[in-house]
Motif scaffolding. Structure first.
Motif, PDB file in Angstrom:
ATOM      1  N   ILE A 103       0.967  -1.071   0.077  1.00 52.05           N
ATOM      2  CA  ILE A 103       0.047   0.067  -0.137  1.00 52.05           C
ATOM      3  C   ILE A 103       0.960   1.244   0.164  1.00 52.05           C
ATOM      4  O   ILE A 103       1.780   1.222   0.647  1.00 52.05           O
ATOM      5  CB  ILE A 103      -0.910   0.013   1.279  1.00 52.05           C
ATOM      6  CG1 ILE A 103      -1.925   1.425   1.039  1.00 52.05           C
ATOM      7  CG2 ILE A 103      -0.311   0.174   2.591  1.00 52.05           C
ATOM      8  CD1 ILE A 103      -3.342   0.981   1.925  1.00 52.05           C
ATOM      9  N   THR A 104       0.582   2.202  -0.992  1.00 47.34           N
ATOM     10  CA  THR A 104       1.544   3.440  -1.334  1.00 47.34           C
ATOM     11  C   THR A 104       0.780   4.759  -0.601  1.00 47.34           C
ATOM     12  O   THR A 104      -0.219   4.832  -0.592  1.00 47.34           O
ATOM     13  CB  THR A 104       1.619   3.531  -2.603  1.00 47.34           C
ATOM     14  OG1 THR A 104       2.211   2.473  -3.127  1.00 47.34           O
ATOM     15  CG2 THR A 104       2.831   4.519  -2.702  1.00 47.34           C
ATOM     16  N   ASP A 105       1.844   5.447   0.228  1.00 46.60           N
ATOM     17  CA  ASP A 105       1.457   6.749   0.365  1.00 46.60           C
ATOM     18  C   ASP A 105       2.220   7.751  -0.489  1.00 46.60           C
ATOM     19  O   ASP A 105       3.530   7.442  -0.418  1.00 46.60           O
ATOM     20  CB  ASP A 105       1.916   6.765   1.904  1.00 46.60           C
ATOM     21  CG  ASP A 105       1.826   8.235   2.658  1.00 46.60           C
ATOM     22  OD1 ASP A 105       0.579   8.829   2.539  1.00 46.60           O
ATOM     23  OD2 ASP A 105       2.674   8.934   3.266  1.00 46.60           O
ATOM     24  N   PHE A 106       1.782   8.745  -0.731  1.00 47.89           N
ATOM     25  CA  PHE A 106       2.635   9.629  -1.538  1.00 47.89           C
ATOM     26  C   PHE A 106       2.866  10.914  -1.013  1.00 47.89           C
ATOM     27  O   PHE A 106       2.147  11.588  -0.080  1.00 47.89           O
ATOM     28  CB  PHE A 106       1.979  10.009  -3.015  1.00 47.89           C
ATOM     29  CG  PHE A 106       1.894   8.833  -4.044  1.00 47.89           C
ATOM     30  CD1 PHE A 106       2.967   8.664  -4.821  1.00 47.89           C
ATOM     31  CD2 PHE A 106       0.683   7.999  -3.930  1.00 47.89           C
ATOM     32  CE1 PHE A 106       2.940   7.721  -5.587  1.00 47.89           C
ATOM     33  CE2 PHE A 106       0.866   6.995  -4.980  1.00 47.89           C
ATOM     34  CZ  PHE A 106       1.860   6.525  -5.686  1.00 47.89           C
ATOM     35  N   GLU A 107       4.159  11.724  -1.169  1.00 47.65           N
ATOM     36  CA  GLU A 107       4.303  12.956  -0.820  1.00 47.65           C
ATOM     37  C   GLU A 107       4.838  13.745  -2.216  1.00 47.65           C
ATOM     38  O   GLU A 107       5.350  13.060  -3.197  1.00 47.65           O
ATOM     39  CB  GLU A 107       5.393  12.982   0.294  1.00 47.65           C
ATOM     40  CG  GLU A 107       5.212  12.297   1.501  1.00 47.65           C
ATOM     41  CD  GLU A 107       6.167  12.562   2.735  1.00 47.65           C
ATOM     42  OE1 GLU A 107       7.400  13.399   2.349  1.00 47.65           O
ATOM     43  OE2 GLU A 107       6.179  11.899   3.655  1.00 47.65           O
ATOM     44  N   TYR A 108       4.797  14.954  -2.124  1.00 52.00           N
ATOM     45  CA  TYR A 108       4.991  15.679  -3.331  1.00 52.00           C
ATOM     46  C   TYR A 108       6.205  16.708  -3.078  1.00 52.00           C
ATOM     47  O   TYR A 108       6.205  17.488  -2.177  1.00 52.00           O
ATOM     48  CB  TYR A 108       3.618  16.321  -3.764  1.00 52.00           C
ATOM     49  CG  TYR A 108       2.641  15.631  -3.987  1.00 52.00           C
ATOM     50  CD1 TYR A 108       2.525  14.605  -5.174  1.00 52.00           C
ATOM     51  CD2 TYR A 108       1.434  15.338  -3.039  1.00 52.00           C
ATOM     52  CE1 TYR A 108       1.545  13.883  -5.352  1.00 52.00           C
ATOM     53  CE2 TYR A 108       0.747  14.598  -3.276  1.00 52.00           C
ATOM     54  CZ  TYR A 108       0.498  13.622  -4.339  1.00 52.00           C
ATOM     55  OH  TYR A 108      -0.499  12.661  -4.415  1.00 52.00           O
ATOM     56  N   MET A 109       7.148  16.618  -3.926  1.00 50.00           N
ATOM     57  CA  MET A 109       8.226  17.816  -3.960  1.00 50.00           C
ATOM     58  C   MET A 109       7.838  18.718  -4.886  1.00 50.00           C
ATOM     59  O   MET A 109       7.513  18.577  -6.327  1.00 50.00           O
ATOM     60  CB  MET A 109       9.553  17.153  -4.136  1.00 50.00           C
ATOM     61  CG  MET A 109      10.089  16.397  -3.317  1.00 50.00           C
ATOM     62  SD  MET A 109      11.817  15.326  -3.646  1.00 50.00           S
ATOM     63  CE  MET A 109      12.794  17.063  -3.344  1.00 50.00           C
ATOM     64  N   ARG A 110       7.815  20.230  -4.547  1.00 48.58           N
ATOM     65  CA  ARG A 110       7.441  21.045  -5.387  1.00 48.58           C
ATOM     66  C   ARG A 110       8.530  22.240  -5.665  1.00 48.58           C
ATOM     67  O   ARG A 110       9.503  22.369  -4.713  1.00 48.58           O
ATOM     68  CB  ARG A 110       6.298  21.720  -4.775  1.00 48.58           C
ATOM     69  CG  ARG A 110       5.017  20.821  -4.679  1.00 48.58           C
ATOM     70  CD  ARG A 110       3.874  21.723  -3.638  1.00 48.58           C
ATOM     71  NE  ARG A 110       2.792  20.620  -3.676  1.00 48.58           N
ATOM     72  CZ  ARG A 110       1.577  20.785  -4.528  1.00 48.58           C
ATOM     73  NH1 ARG A 110       1.777  21.179  -5.673  1.00 48.58           N
ATOM     74  NH2 ARG A 110       0.873  19.826  -4.264  1.00 48.58           N
TER      75      ARG A 110
END
Length: 210
Positions: A103-110
């Motif tokens: 199961i995946t959890d995403f974070e975002y680099m901006r």
């Protein structure tokens, strides 16, 4: 997400055996906007069986299992391109041909303008009852529909399935994980709707150790 390129590592033939791995560990990867791998942690390398040099600059679908319905990845990309909070359950294919569920959890680099430039994904093992009792039957049906009638038909079925339950895909995944946790704790005490929502909101922070 980029398709499997001509320079990509050759896909293994799947075998119906699970990868043996330490399911307390977290698999991590970093990709660009097109799903090209820029970093994979040691757990990722250990579990998938590919060396670092085999993974770098490859599309993340190097580990895509043919049992996975394409519509699930469409839902994922529709969400993460918008920077939405997203959790998805995926069956992956190791270099050995064995499989492993995560199961995946995403974070975002901006960037400085607030635009997403990289995806950071953390993956953990999925409880077996969630897979066996819920995810496998749904994914098998979606895959059968795709093979017979295409991804559009599969997506329409998934939309109808979720509409009947009155929830989104992420809501469904969250409910399955929370219900499993409560069952493992033998916690069958009814809770108020507000308390249940609070429990769901905090689940993945606990699960991924945020």
């Amino acid at each position: 997400m980029s398709d499997f390129s001509e320079n990509a590592v050759k896909r293994p033939i799947p075998i119906d055996k699970e990868v043996s791995w330490d399911k307390t560990q977290t698999i991590m990867s970093k990709t660009d906007l097109y799903g090209t791998i820029e970093y994979a942690n040691e757990t990722f390398v250990d579990v998938c069986g590919y060396e670092d040099y085999e993974l770098m600059a490859q599309p993340h679908n190097i580990i895509r299992h043919p049992d996975m319905p394409k519509v699930v990845f469409k839902v994922m990309w529709d969400n993460i391109k918008q920077g939405n909070k997203f959790h998805g359950i995926v069956k992956n294919l190791a270099k050995s041909g064995r499989y492993y569920w995560v199961i995946t959890d995403f974070e975002y680099m901006r960037d400085e303008n607030g635009n997403i430039k990289n995806y950071i994904a953390r993956r953990k093992a999925v409880p077996q009852p969630v897979i066996t009792n819920h995810i496998e039957p749904l994914y098998k049906k979606l895959l059968q529909i795709e093979q017979a009638s295409g991804i559009d038909a599969s997506e329409k079925y998934l939309i109808g399935f979720l509409e009947e339950k009155g929830m989104s895909y992420v809501d469904l995944i969250t409910k399955l994980m929370v219900d499993n946790e409560r069952a493992q704790q033998n916690n069958n005490i009814p809770v108020e709707a507000a308390e249940e929502e609070e429990e769901k909101r905090g689940f993945f922070s606990r699960f991924f150790g945020n």
